[in-house]
Design a protein around this motif. Structure first.
Motif, PDB file in Angstrom:
ATOM      1  N   TYR A   1     -44.181  47.762 -72.601  1.00 16.75           N
ATOM      2  CA  TYR A   1     -43.717  48.370 -73.849  1.00 16.75           C
ATOM      3  C   TYR A   1     -44.567  47.942 -75.041  1.00 16.75           C
ATOM      4  O   TYR A   1     -44.797  48.714 -75.979  1.00 16.75           O
TER       5      TYR A   1
ATOM      6  N   LYS B   1     -29.803  44.723 -68.291  1.00 17.33           N
ATOM      7  CA  LYS B   1     -28.921  43.852 -67.529  1.00 17.33           C
ATOM      8  C   LYS B   1     -28.746  44.308 -66.085  1.00 17.33           C
ATOM      9  O   LYS B   1     -28.309  43.538 -65.226  1.00 17.33           O
TER      10      LYS B   1
ATOM     11  N   ASP C   1     -31.486  44.578 -79.607  1.00 16.98           N
ATOM     12  CA  ASP C   1     -31.002  45.912 -79.244  1.00 16.98           C
ATOM     13  C   ASP C   1     -31.615  47.017 -80.103  1.00 16.98           C
ATOM     14  O   ASP C   1     -31.398  48.203 -79.838  1.00 16.98           O
ATOM     15  N   SER C   2     -32.379  46.650 -81.115  1.00 18.09           N
ATOM     16  CA  SER C   2     -33.123  47.654 -81.879  1.00 18.09           C
ATOM     17  C   SER C   2     -34.504  47.894 -81.265  1.00 18.09           C
ATOM     18  O   SER C   2     -35.218  48.809 -81.690  1.00 18.09           O
TER      19      SER C   2
ATOM     20  N   VAL D   1     -35.000  47.376 -77.470  1.00 17.23           N
ATOM     21  CA  VAL D   1     -34.746  47.898 -76.130  1.00 17.23           C
ATOM     22  C   VAL D   1     -33.249  48.087 -75.923  1.00 17.23           C
ATOM     23  O   VAL D   1     -32.432  47.542 -76.670  1.00 17.23           O
ATOM     24  N   ASP D   2     -32.913  48.834 -74.887  1.00 16.08           N
ATOM     25  CA  ASP D   2     -31.517  49.015 -74.496  1.00 16.08           C
ATOM     26  C   ASP D   2     -31.116  47.805 -73.641  1.00 16.08           C
ATOM     27  O   ASP D   2     -31.418  47.749 -72.450  1.00 16.08           O
ATOM     28  N   VAL D   3     -30.455  46.855 -74.251  1.00 17.79           N
ATOM     29  CA  VAL D   3     -30.121  45.601 -73.577  1.00 17.79           C
ATOM     30  C   VAL D   3     -29.197  45.837 -72.392  1.00 17.79           C
ATOM     31  O   VAL D   3     -29.343  45.202 -71.335  1.00 17.79           O
ATOM     32  N   GLN D   4     -28.268  46.737 -72.536  1.00 17.42           N
ATOM     33  CA  GLN D   4     -27.328  47.001 -71.442  1.00 17.42           C
ATOM     34  C   GLN D   4     -28.042  47.510 -70.194  1.00 17.42           C
ATOM     35  O   GLN D   4     -27.699  47.129 -69.071  1.00 17.42           O
ATOM     36  N   ARG D   5     -29.046  48.337 -70.364  1.00 22.48           N
ATOM     37  CA  ARG D   5     -29.798  48.851 -69.222  1.00 22.48           C
ATOM     38  C   ARG D   5     -30.639  47.745 -68.582  1.00 22.48           C
ATOM     39  O   ARG D   5     -30.824  47.721 -67.363  1.00 22.48           O
TER      40      ARG D   5
END
Length: 250
Positions: free
Chosen positions: A104, A90, A81-82, A84-88
């Motif tokens: 990236y 998903k 999570d440092s 990429v935005d893991v929630q996004r």
């Protein structure tokens, strides 16, 4: 440049020592020694004796510019999570995630790859039995031999010449981290490679190294060479690795 017979001898020496020794690599990114050994969690690590054969090992092409520091810490990955935005992620399809992850990392001194969860689990299973291997990296008219250490979710690459010179304080040239946060929901494992010394490895060379190392663990025929290196070192021949990669035997 060493011939194949000499490389086979040193590889057999490494393999026999590896079953007993804890390998310590100095990670200049954290400026502390990092340790990789199955089941080791204590900060009080044993530093093994450098195999005697290393003192006879000639140069195989790398200059050494490593910086070293004191203190021992377990090897730690950069949290996903440092990066990429893991929630996004998903909310995206696996193919989209793969494209985002690969794009990236292009041109950043890093390598971005992905693999199916079942392949990662196979790699993880086999690495528990066989943690070490050697990979020849072809450069022009010859190859540089890289030593590979796998303890998922980490894979490390360093040069045999550097290991000979610095023993257990040898720095990794290239570190690989496997992230399984999306394995269950997306059937996808994210792979991040960090080139520690860009003067020693290009991004394309680093990508080739991790893909090649993975192929030796995931392909049944190639994995027999990994097993031989780890379990039957006296029968290991480096030329068999060269043949598997269609490289000339010098």
């Amino acid at each position: 440049m060493q011939n194949v017979t000499s490389i086979s001898k040193i590889c057999r020496s490494i393999a026999s020592k590896s079953r007993k020794n804890l390998f310590l690599f100095n990670d200049p990114c954290t400026r502390s020694f990092t340790a990789v050994s199955a089941g080791v969690t204590s900060p009080k690590f044993h530093q093994p004796e450098i195999p005697s054969h290393f003192h006879k090992w000639g140069s195989i092409g790398f200059c050494r510019t490593s910086r070293f520091a004191t203190g021992f810490n377990p090897l730690q990955r950069k949290p996903l999570d440092s990066i990429v935005d893991v929630q996004r992620l998903k909310d995206r399809y696996p193919d989209d995630i793969t494209s985002i992850w690969d794009d990236y990392h292009i041109g950043r001194g890093h390598v971005g790859l992905t693999m199916k969860a079942n392949l990662y689990h196979l790699l993880e299973h086999r690495a528990k039995e066989c943690r070490y291997f050697v990979i020849p990296l072809w450069r022009g008219n010859g190859y540089t031999t890289m030593f590979v250490q796998v303890q998922t979710p980490i894979m490390l690459f360093t040069g045999l010449e550097d290991y000979k010179a610095r023993g257990t304080q040898a720095s990794p040239y290239f570190t690989v981290s496997y992230y399984t946060e999306l394995a269950e929901s997306k059937d996808l494992v994210l792979i991040r490679g960090d080139v520690v010394f860009t003067s020693k490895l290009t991004d394309s060379e680093a990508k080739w190294l991790v893909e090649t190392a993975q192929s030796f663990y995931l392909n049944d025929a190639r994995y027999k060479l990994v097993e031989r290196f780890n379990k039957d070192a006296q029968d290991f021949e480096f030329k068999d690795v060269l043949r598997a990669l269609d490289m000339p035997i010098l």
